[in-house]
Design a protein around this motif. Structure first.
Motif, PDB file in Angstrom:
ATOM      1  N   GLN A  83       0.999  -1.134   0.053  1.00 58.33           N
ATOM      2  CA  GLN A  83       0.024  -0.018  -0.023  1.00 58.33           C
ATOM      3  C   GLN A  83       0.850   1.143   0.070  1.00 58.33           C
ATOM      4  O   GLN A  83       0.702   2.354  -0.579  1.00 58.33           O
ATOM      5  N   LEU A  84       2.033   1.183   0.731  1.00 58.18           N
ATOM      6  CA  LEU A  84       2.813   2.263   0.532  1.00 58.18           C
ATOM      7  C   LEU A  84       3.448   2.452  -0.694  1.00 58.18           C
ATOM      8  O   LEU A  84       3.516   3.733  -1.237  1.00 58.18           O
ATOM      9  N   VAL A  85       3.780   1.199  -1.193  1.00 57.76           N
ATOM     10  CA  VAL A  85       4.568   1.540  -2.615  1.00 57.76           C
ATOM     11  C   VAL A  85       3.293   2.302  -3.702  1.00 57.76           C
ATOM     12  O   VAL A  85       3.723   2.961  -4.484  1.00 57.76           O
ATOM     13  N   LEU A  86       2.138   1.651  -3.323  1.00 60.57           N
ATOM     14  CA  LEU A  86       1.064   2.332  -4.340  1.00 60.57           C
ATOM     15  C   LEU A  86       1.018   3.638  -4.122  1.00 60.57           C
ATOM     16  O   LEU A  86       0.779   4.722  -4.978  1.00 60.57           O
ATOM     17  N   TRP A  90       5.393   4.310  -7.329  1.00 62.11           N
ATOM     18  CA  TRP A  90       6.214   3.676  -8.195  1.00 62.11           C
ATOM     19  C   TRP A  90       5.537   2.618  -8.930  1.00 62.11           C
ATOM     20  O   TRP A  90       4.511   2.145  -8.689  1.00 62.11           O
ATOM     21  N   SER A  91       6.343   2.277 -10.078  1.00 59.67           N
ATOM     22  CA  SER A  91       5.893   1.271 -11.116  1.00 59.67           C
ATOM     23  C   SER A  91       6.695   0.362 -11.718  1.00 59.67           C
ATOM     24  O   SER A  91       6.498  -0.596 -12.231  1.00 59.67           O
ATOM     25  N   GLY A 150      13.047   1.322  -6.098  1.00 65.45           N
ATOM     26  CA  GLY A 150      12.479   0.800  -5.129  1.00 65.45           C
ATOM     27  C   GLY A 150      12.846  -0.510  -4.887  1.00 65.45           C
ATOM     28  O   GLY A 150      12.686  -1.356  -5.642  1.00 65.45           O
ATOM     29  N   VAL A 151      13.024  -1.014  -3.766  1.00 72.97           N
ATOM     30  CA  VAL A 151      13.450  -2.275  -3.238  1.00 72.97           C
ATOM     31  C   VAL A 151      12.787  -2.755  -2.180  1.00 72.97           C
ATOM     32  O   VAL A 151      12.641  -1.994  -1.000  1.00 72.97           O
ATOM     33  N   LEU A 152      11.872  -3.971  -2.201  1.00 74.25           N
ATOM     34  CA  LEU A 152      11.008  -4.158  -1.121  1.00 74.25           C
ATOM     35  C   LEU A 152      11.610  -5.464  -0.582  1.00 74.25           C
ATOM     36  O   LEU A 152      12.229  -6.196  -1.094  1.00 74.25           O
ATOM     37  N   VAL A 153      11.928  -5.276   0.805  1.00 71.68           N
ATOM     38  CA  VAL A 153      12.645  -6.005   1.516  1.00 71.68           C
ATOM     39  C   VAL A 153      11.787  -7.088   2.479  1.00 71.68           C
ATOM     40  O   VAL A 153      11.237  -6.706   3.138  1.00 71.68           O
TER      41      VAL A 153
END
Length: 747
Positions: A83-86, A90-91, A150-153
């Motif tokens: 949700q934070l990425v949205l 970011w795409s 962006g990198v999701l960890v």
């Protein structure tokens, strides 16, 4: 089982408790043994509230019907990350996930949610739980070539630190790390040189409720007030650095004894940062409020329970429906899975003026019923949000063109084609403007079209109006001259009645272009083409009758021949009547089947709405024009064949010249009419009408007017009487027409 039954030798389904029943179990519940116990307690519907477990499987109410928790599960936290990425817009991202149950579930959840939002994943990298230098090296190489910011960890502490250490010697700049927690990120900050890798980071923490009155409670603690609390003495010793005397214990002189006069007020205990008082607060008070609701019958369906004698399932029922607000304003409630409706705090790694990097609270994420599964995100103003896209956004006025073999997030921007627009960023395709609008020059919006038509007051329309009135006046003037000199040989020659009809029709031909000027209306659209076609048919048929009369006259070689019948006034009138009536019938069929009508043309002129008349039936219009063209061609052919007759007795050369002008004008008209657009179509037709009218009027009547007005001495019978032709019989035919007297001649 001993806890449930109250006996050291438990008997299943039998409880023997002295005093009030046990209400619920509040605890950590993170170990495998705790999970097994949670499954067992669920069989007895015994309420249990965990403040630390994040295992997603515990949300399964089939296996754990009595389990609730006040901390978000791993999947809920992972969902909050997406949700934070949205929200950040970011795409184009990279996912780093551990290859265990947690990493696989969290990574799959994030990939699914981001895929629903059309966000592309450049790499979904699996980091091994066990140390594997080869796999870590592969992950680092892909991170190095990655273009996503962006990198999701979804990693544990050790693996995350291992990845950061591997990236220290690699030039990877500009990446922003997003994690569901801050603990491993905070630990990584202590690594030397980590700031070069971990420049940008966002983290989420489940919102904690501050215990109301805890500082005052902490300040008033004293072992002498609660001697039965065996832990408080040890806490006192560890916090104040002294030794509490215990009976006959001997202490060395280096050890300071606690006098009891010390105070905890304003003192920081050594494990303040890892205290679980705050996170246990919500769990304990959830049970307390459920007990209160059970006693007051608020959530018991109208059934109250004795606080000293109630069953566990009764408290579980009230606990699931508990609703309350903490002193700091946080609303507490459980969802259908027994999970706390979690609120998250958003932190961002920022650099202080002194050059230190710290995590700063920048906003909150709060679930909202009106948004369904979405979360309401509030970030502080002025937050620098980095961008993570594969391709730069397309500005309004252009659309995305996918790159072959690349994800849909990678595209090129192309300007919208003519007649289309794009009023938003990153549109997949351009749109057509409504019929009465057109795209702006930047093609980012639609503008209303300006209505346009061939008007009387514009220069072109004014010039055509003046030309039409001039030709009509000239035709009327010639008609007046012919009426004034109607008894002269030039006027009487070749049927003066046909000349009167021809001049009247040419007057109407000159005036018909006025129907093509001004705003089109249903009436003018009906009259435009039909009036033009009928009056020109009358004019051309008059010319045909004149030509046939001359041809027939010179074919008479002996008096009394049968062909003289064709030279009478009735024969010429019949030619005009039959030809004109045929055109009237064609126009009537056209108007009855598919008549012309006003039309708003938006395609001819950019930015303009052309008001014009649509012809209705194209076949009928072609038939009308085709018949007129056929009649004109026949007239021109007859006049051309008779052009060699003597000039003193006929006008065939003038008829031939006028019809040549007429046919030339309308032959050029056809391609111009079909290639013209907008109001130029009407202008081309008006010009053709005026030019052909002028050709007929000038070619036939101006020579006669010249003879009548300027050389009247030639407008006499002796001057026009034929010489050699009289001996061939023609003189006897034309003679009466050229001699004064009451005789009437067909010529």
């Amino acid at each position: 089982m001993a806890f449930l039954t109250g006996q050291e030798d438990p008997v299943p389904n039998y409880a023997c408790h002295l005093g009030p029943p046990r209400a619920a179990l509040v605890g950590d519940t993170r170990s495998a043994l705790s999970v097994a116990m949670a499954r067992l307690l669920g069989l007895y519907k015994f309420p249990q509230v965990s403040y630390a477990s994040t295992l997603p499987s515990l949300s399964d109410k089939t296996q754990f019907p009595s389990f609730l928790r006040t901390r978000a599960s791993d999947l809920v936290s992972s969902y909050a990350v997406t949700q934070l990425v949205l929200h950040l817009g970011w795409s184009w991202i990279v996912i780093l996930a551990q290859d265990d149950d947690f990493g696989q579930q969290a990574g799959a959840l994030a990939a699914g949610e981001l895929g629903k939002a059309d966000i592309c994943i450049e790499f979904h990298l699996s980091v091994p739980s066990q140390h594997s230098p080869e796999k870590i090296s592969t992950v680092v190489q892909k991170m190095q070539i990655s273009t996503a910011t962006g990198v999701l960890v979804f990693l544990n502490n050790s693996n995350f630190k291992l990845i950061l250490q591997s990236l220290l010697g690699v030039r990877v700049l500009g990446q922003v790390w997003v994690s569901e927690g801050l603990l491993h990120t905070a630990l990584a900050l202590a690594m030397p040189g980590i700031s070069r890798v971990l420049r940008g980071a966002f983290g989420l923490l489940c919102h904690r409720n501050r215990v109301h009155g805890f500082p005052e409670f902490f300040a008033n603690l004293h072992p002498s007030r609660t001697p039965e609390d065996m832990f408080l003495g040890r806490f006192w010793e560890a916090t104040l650095g002294c030794r509490w005397p215990h009976g006959n214990d001997t202490v060395s002189g280096a050890v300071q004894l606690c006098s009891g006069s010390e105070s905890l007020s304003g003192h920081e205990h050594p494990f303040q940062d890892v205290s679980e008082v705050d996170i246990a607060y919500t769990a304990v008070y959830s049970v307390a409020h459920a007990l209160q609701d059970l006693v007051s019958c608020e959530h018991g369906g109208g059934v109250c329970a004795d606080p000293r004698h109630f069953h566990p399932w009764q408290l579980l029922h009230a606990l699931r429906k508990v609703r309350f607000q903490t002193p700091d304003g946080t609303h507490i409630a459980f969802d259908a899975n027994g999970d706390l409706v979690a609120k998250f705090d958003v932190f961002q790694r920022q650099q202080s003026p002194e050059g230190q990097f710290n995590f700063v609270h920048i906003g909150t994420m709060d679930p909202h019923p009106s948004l369904g599964h979405r979360m309401m995100i509030h970030l502080k103003d002025g937050i620098q949000v980095p961008s993570s896209v594969c391709s730069t956004s397309c500005e309004p006025g252009s659309s995305q063109i996918p790159q072959e073999g690349a994800p849909h997030c990678c595209f090129e921007c192309r300007l919208c084609p003519e007649g289309q627009f794009a009023d938003q960023r990153d549109m997949k395709s351009c749109l057509l403007c409504p019929a009465e609008q057109y795209p702006s020059q930047a093609r980012d919006r639609c503008l209303p079209r300006t209505e346009t038509f061939l008007t009387f007051d514009e220069p072109l329309g004014l010039a055509m109006t003046l030309m039409a009135l001039t030709l009509a006046s000239l035709a009327c003037l010639i008609l007046g001259v012919f009426l004034r000199f109607r008894h002269t040989p030039v006027v009487r020659a070749n049927n003066r009645a046909l000349s009167y009809v021809l001049l009247a029709s040419l007057t109407l031909c000159a005036l018909s272009p006025l129907l093509f000027l001004g705003r089109p209306s249903p009436a003018t659209c009906l009259l435009r083409q039909t009036t033009f076609a009928v009056v020109f048919t009358v004019a051309v048929s008059c010319v045909l009758a004149k030509t046939l009369t001359v041809v027939m006259a010179f074919r008479v070689t002996r008096p009394g021949q049968r062909v003289r019948v064709c030279l009478g006034p009735g024969a010429a009138a019949s030619v005009v009547l039959v030809s004109s009536l045929t055109q009237v019938i064609l126009c009537g069929v056209w108007l009855a089947t598919s008549p012309p009508f006003p039309h708003r043309d938006a395609a001819s002129e950019p930015g303009r709405l052309v008001l014009q008349c649509q012809e209705g039936s194209g076949v009928a219009f072609s038939c009308v024009l085709g018949y007129l063209g056929l009649l004109a061609t026949g007239t021109f052919s007859a006049a051309f064949l008779a052009r060699g007759l003597p000039d003193a007795f006929n006008e065939t050369r003038f008829l031939t010249f006028s019809m040549l002008l007429f046919c030339s004008v309308w032959t050029a008209f056809l391609p111009l009419y079909h290639s013209a657009r907008g109001k130029a179509t009407a202008a081309v037709e008006v010009f053709s009408i005026l030019a052909s009218t002028a050709g007929l009027l000038g070619g036939i009547f101006l020579p006669k007017c010249y003879l009548i007005l300027l050389t009247p001495e030639r407008n006499t019978a002796p001057s026009l009487r034929p010489g050699p032709w009289a001996q061939s019989g023609c003189g006897s035919l034309l003679g009466p027409a050229l001699s004064p007297g009451p005789q009437h001649s067909p010529i």
